[in-house]
Design a protein around this motif. Structure first.
Motif, PDB file in Angstrom:
ATOM      1  N   PRO B  76      60.255  91.292  58.099  1.00  0.00           N
ATOM      2  CA  PRO B  76      59.659  90.704  56.903  1.00  0.00           C
ATOM      3  C   PRO B  76      60.033  89.233  56.816  1.00  0.00           C
ATOM      4  O   PRO B  76      61.208  88.892  56.944  1.00  0.00           O
ATOM      5  CB  PRO B  76      60.278  91.501  55.750  1.00  0.00           C
ATOM      6  CG  PRO B  76      61.524  92.091  56.324  1.00  0.00           C
ATOM      7  CD  PRO B  76      61.304  92.269  57.787  1.00  0.00           C
ATOM      8  N   PHE B  78      60.047  87.449  54.393  1.00  0.00           N
ATOM      9  CA  PHE B  78      60.895  87.445  53.207  1.00  0.00           C
ATOM     10  C   PHE B  78      60.989  88.910  52.814  1.00  0.00           C
ATOM     11  O   PHE B  78      60.018  89.640  52.961  1.00  0.00           O
ATOM     12  CB  PHE B  78      60.267  86.621  52.090  1.00  0.00           C
ATOM     13  CG  PHE B  78      61.284  85.982  51.200  1.00  0.00           C
ATOM     14  CD1 PHE B  78      61.654  86.585  50.013  1.00  0.00           C
ATOM     15  CD2 PHE B  78      61.876  84.789  51.558  1.00  0.00           C
ATOM     16  CE1 PHE B  78      62.602  85.996  49.193  1.00  0.00           C
ATOM     17  CE2 PHE B  78      62.818  84.205  50.744  1.00  0.00           C
ATOM     18  CZ  PHE B  78      63.182  84.813  49.548  1.00  0.00           C
ATOM     19  N   PRO B  79      62.137  89.363  52.389  1.00  0.00           N
ATOM     20  CA  PRO B  79      62.257  90.791  52.079  1.00  0.00           C
ATOM     21  C   PRO B  79      61.215  91.233  51.052  1.00  0.00           C
ATOM     22  O   PRO B  79      60.726  90.424  50.273  1.00  0.00           O
ATOM     23  CB  PRO B  79      63.666  90.912  51.517  1.00  0.00           C
ATOM     24  CG  PRO B  79      64.388  89.765  52.117  1.00  0.00           C
ATOM     25  CD  PRO B  79      63.390  88.653  52.223  1.00  0.00           C
ATOM     26  N   PRO B  80      60.878  92.497  51.059  1.00  0.00           N
ATOM     27  CA  PRO B  80      59.872  92.991  50.141  1.00  0.00           C
ATOM     28  C   PRO B  80      60.221  92.679  48.685  1.00  0.00           C
ATOM     29  O   PRO B  80      61.392  92.655  48.320  1.00  0.00           O
ATOM     30  CB  PRO B  80      59.865  94.499  50.371  1.00  0.00           C
ATOM     31  CG  PRO B  80      60.785  94.759  51.487  1.00  0.00           C
ATOM     32  CD  PRO B  80      61.451  93.521  51.901  1.00  0.00           C
ATOM     33  N   VAL B  81      59.223  92.420  47.935  1.00  0.00           N
ATOM     34  CA  VAL B  81      59.441  92.084  46.528  1.00  0.00           C
ATOM     35  C   VAL B  81      60.061  93.265  45.810  1.00  0.00           C
ATOM     36  O   VAL B  81      59.612  94.397  45.962  1.00  0.00           O
ATOM     37  CB  VAL B  81      58.105  91.698  45.862  1.00  0.00           C
ATOM     38  CG1 VAL B  81      58.288  91.498  44.375  1.00  0.00           C
ATOM     39  CG2 VAL B  81      57.550  90.462  46.517  1.00  0.00           C
ATOM     40  N   ASN B  82      61.122  92.980  45.054  1.00  0.00           N
ATOM     41  CA  ASN B  82      61.784  94.062  44.331  1.00  0.00           C
ATOM     42  C   ASN B  82      61.202  94.227  42.940  1.00  0.00           C
ATOM     43  O   ASN B  82      60.469  93.394  42.467  1.00  0.00           O
ATOM     44  CB  ASN B  82      63.281  93.819  44.235  1.00  0.00           C
ATOM     45  CG  ASN B  82      63.609  92.523  43.532  1.00  0.00           C
ATOM     46  OD1 ASN B  82      62.964  91.515  43.775  1.00  0.00           O
ATOM     47  ND2 ASN B  82      64.590  92.527  42.685  1.00  0.00           N
TER      48      ASN B  82
END
Lengths: 295, 82
Positions: B76, B78-82
């Protein structure tokens, strides 16, 4: 000068009292110096490259016993399998995979930064140490001594507690990509829970704070009332500082994160308190700098 | 997407076998109670299609696993949206 023993000063060698004698109740504490008078364990456990044998290395006069370390490694390389937790909570940082172990002896010589031993973390090898039990559920403060190699892309995690992006606790990382959310390349960041705009608590520096491969003392405080960052005992101006809640997360990774976005550089000390130590930062840093002579 | 220099395996058992080959070559663990239990470990490319297992190259692996190859692993940005 005569230093009275009742003040807890270590008279054996290095001139400053063990840090955790003055600022106790750390959640986890790793260092190449002895941090607590009552701590009787070793500093690190080392694997030598000649035959992969392992041995604990302790302290002498408050310092890492480098004589025992070089004798054990005997002209070869030495790698840290365990960085022992001196807090008394038994939260040792370990690495069971050889190629991922940070290095502390190179060809028989201890790796030093500013004349003190340092663990070398190589980004390409994903060098890291893990403790599964360190958890945050309240305010947290950290003190970190090391030298970062500033990444050319993405992140370089000095440490992570919890899982980045969900319930991450503390993270210390410079950011190197194009702007996203409220991050700008060069930012130094302490996350709380999540990273999106509005996630809290978070601290984002105002401008570049990290100079590659330069020994630096960083602190962070994240709590319901403080989102702070300090560099060499000076408050870092913040572009984003959000409080109102406390970080939560379980599991410490030193030198990497959930996505193996690894750290490059050296580390000499990391201490976590499960409380807001903002009022003690100056004292913590004075003690630390007296030992390491950073700034 | 990240370019990886290393060793790619279609099944987890193949990756385990490669890991064991390295352990055997380097005599790991020296003692059962040692902290060091493996020479190298494998990772799972869970975002790739098809998924696969891989070991990142290290100079020490050359005499055991041979010449590495270059392959892409989906990560990713950017890491997955939390």
């Amino acid at each position: 000068m005569i230093i009275p023993s009742f003040m807890g000063f270590d008279k054996a060698g290095f001139g400053v009292p063990p840090l955790l004698d003055l600022y106790p109740s750390a959640a986890a504490a790793y260092s190449v110096r002895k941090l607590r008078t009552a701590y009787t364990g070793s500093a690190i456990r080392v694997r030598r490259s000649s035959d992969n044998a392992e041995q604990d290395i302790g302290f002498t006069s408050g310092n890492l016993d480098t004589s025992s370390l070089t004798t054990f490694c005997s002209g070869t390389n030495g790698f840290v399998t365990t960085w022992y937790d001196q807090s008394g909570n038994g939260r040792n940082g370990t690495q069971s995979t050889a190629v991922n172990q940070p290095q502390i002896v190179s060809s028989g010589s201890v790796i030093n930064v500013n004349s003190k031993p340092a663990a070398q973390f190589t980004k390409a090898n994903n060098h890291n140490l893990i403790n599964a039990t360190l958890a945050t559920s309240s305010a947290m403060t950290y003190s970190w001594v090391g030298a970062m190699t500033v990444p050319t892309s993405n992140w370089s995690y000095a440490f992570e507690i919890g899982t980045f992006g969900t319930t991450g606790g503390y993270l210390l990382t410079p950011y190197a990509n194009a702007s996203v959310f409220d991050y700008v390349a060069g930012d130094l960041i302490n996350f709380g829970n999540g990273y999106n705009t509005g996630s809290a608590p978070r601290f984002i520096s105002n401008g570049v704070q990290t100079v590659s491969n330069t020994q630096t003392l960083f602190n962070g405080v994240l709590s319901s009332t403080n989102a702070k960052g300090y560099k060499n005992n000076s408050a870092i101006s913040s572009r984003v500082a959000i409080t109102s809640t406390v970080p939560t997360g379980t599991g410490l990774k030193i030198g990497t994160n959930t996505f193996s976005e690894s750290f490059g550089g050296t580390m000499q000390e990391i201490i976590f308190w499960g409380s807001d130590q903002n009022s003690n930062i100056n004292g913590i840093n004075t003690n630390t700098n007296t030992y390491y002579a950073i700034y | 997407m990240q370019s990886i220099n290393g060793y790619q395996y279609n099944t987890e058992q193949e990756a385990i076998n490669a890991r064991e080959s390295c352990d055997s070559y380097y005599g790991i663990p020296v003692n059962p109670n040692d902290v060091t239990q493996n020479w190298v470990d494998y990772q799972f490319a869970e975002l790739n299609t098809p998924q696969f297992y891989y070991i990142v190259y290290d100079d020490s692996l050359l005499p055991v696993l041979g010449t590495p190859t270059e392959f892409e692993v989906v990560t990713p940005p950017f890491p997955p949206v939390n």
